[in-house]
Design an enzyme around this catalytic site. Structure first.
Site, PDB file in Angstrom:
ATOM      1  N   VAL A 156       0.925  -0.991   0.115  1.00  0.00           N
ATOM      2  CA  VAL A 156      -0.113   0.128  -0.238  1.00  0.00           C
ATOM      3  C   VAL A 156       1.256   1.174  -0.135  1.00  0.00           C
ATOM      4  O   VAL A 156       1.825   1.737   0.691  1.00  0.00           O
ATOM      5  CB  VAL A 156      -0.965  -0.297   1.295  1.00  0.00           C
ATOM      6  CG1 VAL A 156      -1.712   1.519   1.132  1.00  0.00           C
ATOM      7  CG2 VAL A 156      -1.926  -1.362   1.412  1.00  0.00           C
TER       8      VAL A 156
ATOM      9  N   SER B 142       2.653  -1.891   4.211  1.00  0.00           N
ATOM     10  CA  SER B 142       3.465  -0.554   3.567  1.00  0.00           C
ATOM     11  C   SER B 142       4.353  -0.566   2.734  1.00  0.00           C
ATOM     12  O   SER B 142       5.328  -1.182   2.724  1.00  0.00           O
ATOM     13  CB  SER B 142       3.550   0.604   5.210  1.00  0.00           C
ATOM     14  OG  SER B 142       4.698   0.018   5.503  1.00  0.00           O
ATOM     15  N   ASP B 143       4.188   0.807   1.701  1.00  0.00           N
ATOM     16  CA  ASP B 143       5.847   0.790   1.262  1.00  0.00           C
ATOM     17  C   ASP B 143       6.257   1.505   1.846  1.00  0.00           C
ATOM     18  O   ASP B 143       5.823   1.454   3.530  1.00  0.00           O
ATOM     19  CB  ASP B 143       5.170   2.072   0.624  1.00  0.00           C
ATOM     20  CG  ASP B 143       5.858   2.050  -0.844  1.00  0.00           C
ATOM     21  OD1 ASP B 143       7.295   1.070  -0.885  1.00  0.00           O
ATOM     22  OD2 ASP B 143       5.841   2.714  -1.842  1.00  0.00           O
ATOM     23  N   ALA B 144       7.317   1.690   1.768  1.00  0.00           N
ATOM     24  CA  ALA B 144       8.880   2.892   3.281  1.00  0.00           C
ATOM     25  C   ALA B 144       8.563   3.573   3.311  1.00  0.00           C
ATOM     26  O   ALA B 144       7.915   4.383   3.116  1.00  0.00           O
ATOM     27  CB  ALA B 144       9.962   3.052   2.023  1.00  0.00           C
TER      28      ALA B 144
END
Length: 573
Positions: A240, A287-289
């Site tokens: 995401v 999550s994305d970074a």
């Protein structure tokens, strides 16, 4: 185990049997609070430093790690230390976007997704997934942060570039599914990204909370259809992004004012209502970074860290400061931002993915650690390199051609002036490229006399005479390698000083060929170049195929996966 959680583990994509569910249940019940906390985190690994790896796996109890590209033996040692020190087997991921080279410097670069798309052959997307899965599994990885099923609606987007399957939603949907199938057939989980979809905004979520402005119905037909197809194909995970989808957020929660609309990574309505609800995704959400500015611009980091899990993410990718972020998460759990129910669900999803990948049985059978000999046999193997050559041959695209210029030969164009254009080392491949030297050497080997352009130091009135080029050279070739990378706002050519010394100013007098290796949109900056080629990647297979096509020994068969003319009339001249 609660009946609802057990049902979710029996359903797609986990499809666990009784024994695997029992392992998840027993493992969860035996975990301490610190172990549950640690499982929420996926950290990054850049070296085989044993102390650092032991701390992550043995003391922090992280649920997963992401490998940055390292040499094969260093990767194998890193995986050995991590899995040996971890009480619960680790999810080990990498950016397997172009091939095994996403984790191993000796790995195969099959080709960028846009190169795959330019073949217009879905079987190459399956092969890309297969290469990533095979080479990933061989080094002990079990999780691919790929494919991107973002869609290239905006040529000014600085981060999607050739990392995507193009601008046609149907092709993106089909090829995303094929990648998932190929990758997961090797026991490596795919992660479709970056939900709810990058490629509309011209801004980068690394630097700002970006926005997908699509209306609901249009999103459903494009991004929504692509996500749904990969979900139905069994994709284990979804990444995401720190990307807002305002029209859907307003639909799902009409009470939201504009200033309360959040990126998907922090948005309960987008994760719970859209991804898990409407699209029916039952797998793991990561999550994305979280080091990206796009996540923490909307709220303080102390709130955003537990807020991501509370919103529906099951894993938290990276830390800005490990001690601080673990503290933020612990406090969020203690204060009820992350409820006990949400924590249980997230950790259960993490354990469920590990069980679905049979990591627990591999550990029990002594098969969790990669075998060095097998890794050397698989990583960069002959079959994978052959597929890369076939892909390059089919993908390279002749966008526009000046009549009579191609094919080239030393008899027609004996003297060549060669310009190279580079944006520096890539975020995903930090090593300096030798591609320009390789290309020039190949031209020389074919019999051309090649001079490399060197910028003049003269200014108005003292610049090298026009005839010093037009009366000396028979052909000019530009080779550009400008990759998308994080923390930049544009991917445009920055011409040399003085006065744009390397601009294509001789096109009216000397036949000029412009070849782009990594960015399909350079006609924006060289609109009047009459012969333009897109190659989409800069691996050796592409250089070999380019020479064959320039010399007329192989036809150009690639099809534009995006609009290389950037919607401008003059780029077609």
């Amino acid at each position: 185990m609660k009946t609802e959680l057990e049902r979710s583990l029996r359903a797609m994509p986990f499809t666990l049997d009784d024994a695997a569910i029992a392992w998840v249940d027993e493992t969860f019940r035996a975990m301490s609070d610190d172990e549950k906390l640690g499982q929420l985190f996926c950290q990054v690994v850049r070296s085989s430093d044993e102390a650092s790896l032991s701390f992550m796996a043995g003391e922090l109890h992280v649920g997963g790690i992401m490998l940055r590209a390292m040499a094969l033996e260093e990767v194998l040692e890193s995986v050995r230390v991590l899995q040996t020190k971890a009480k619960i087997p680790l999810l080990i991921s990498a950016n397997f976007e172009k091939g095994g080279s996403g984790a191993v410097t000796e790995g195969t670069t099959m080709g960028s997704p846009m190169e795959i798309a330019a073949t217009d052959d879905d079987s190459f997307a399956y092969r890309l997934g297969l290469v990533c899965g095979r080479e990933g599994a061989a080094i002990g990885a079990n999780w691919a942060f790929a494919p991107l099923i973002d869609i290239g609606y905006n040529f000014s987007n600085p981060i999607t570039g050739t990392r995507i399957f193009g601008s046609d939603p149907d092709r993106v949907r089909r090829m995303g599914v094929e990648y998932v199938r190929g990758c997961q057939s090797s026991g490596v989980a795919a992660s479709i990204k970056h939900f709810p979809g990058d490629g509309v905004d011209e801004r980068d979520q690394h630097l700002v909370t970006s926005v997908n402005t699509m209306p609901v119905e249009e999103w459903d037909r494009s991004y929504g259809a692509a996500y749904k197809a990969s979900i139905d194909a069994g994709a284990y995970t979804v990444m995401v992004g720190h990307i807002m989808l305002p029209e859907y957020s307003r639909l799902l929660d009409p009470s939201l004012s504009d200033d309360r609309i959040l990126p998907a990574s922090l948005s309960p309505e987008l994760i719970g209502g859209l991804l898990r609800g409407k699209l029916g995704f039952n797998g793991l959400v990561v999550s994305d970074a979280t080091t990206m500015a796009g996540m923490v611009i909307p709220m303080p980091r102390a709130q955003a860290v537990p807020g991501a899990i509370a919103a529906g993410c099951d894993m938290f990718l990276f830390t800005r400061n490990t001690e601080e972020d673990f503290g933020f998460m612990r406090r969020g759990i203690e204060e009820g931002i992350v409820t006990e129910e949400r924590l249980t669900e997230a950790v259960t999803k993490i354990l469920g993915l590990k069980a679905a990948l049979a990591l627990h049985t591999k550990k029990a059978e002594g098969k969790l650690l990669p075998a060095s000999g097998e890794a050397r046999d698989v990583v960069g193997c002959a079959e994978h390199r052959r597929w890369a050559r076939e892909c390059a041959d089919k993908a390279i695209t002749l966008v526009k051609e000046e009549p009579g210029v191609l094919p080239i030969s030393p008899s027609t164009y004996p003297r060549v002036l060669f310009y190279d254009i580079d944006s520096g080392p890539s975020y995903y491949d930090p090593s300096k490229t030798k591609v320009f030297d390789q290309f020039a050497e190949r031209l020389c080997a074919e019999g051309f006399a090649v001079d490399r352009f060197e910028s003049s130091q003269g200014m108005e009135g003292t610049v090298k005479p026009y005839g010093a080029v037009t009366e000396v050279y028979d052909l000019i070739i530009y080779l550009a390698k400008m990759e998308t990378k994080s923390n930049q706002t544009v991917v445009r050519i920055e011409w040399a000083q003085p006065m744009g010394a390397n601009c294509p100013v001789y096109i009216a007098s000397v036949p000029t060929i412009f070849i782009s290796l990594e960015n399909p949109y350079h006609l924006m900056d060289v609109p009047r170049v009459k012969t333009f080629i897109n190659a989409y990647s800069s691996n050796g297979a592409v250089i070999d195929a380019l020479i064959e096509k320039l010399m007329g020994r192989s036809p150009f068969t690639g099809k534009n996966p995006v609009d290389p003319f950037c919607g401008k009339w003059d780029t077609r001249l």
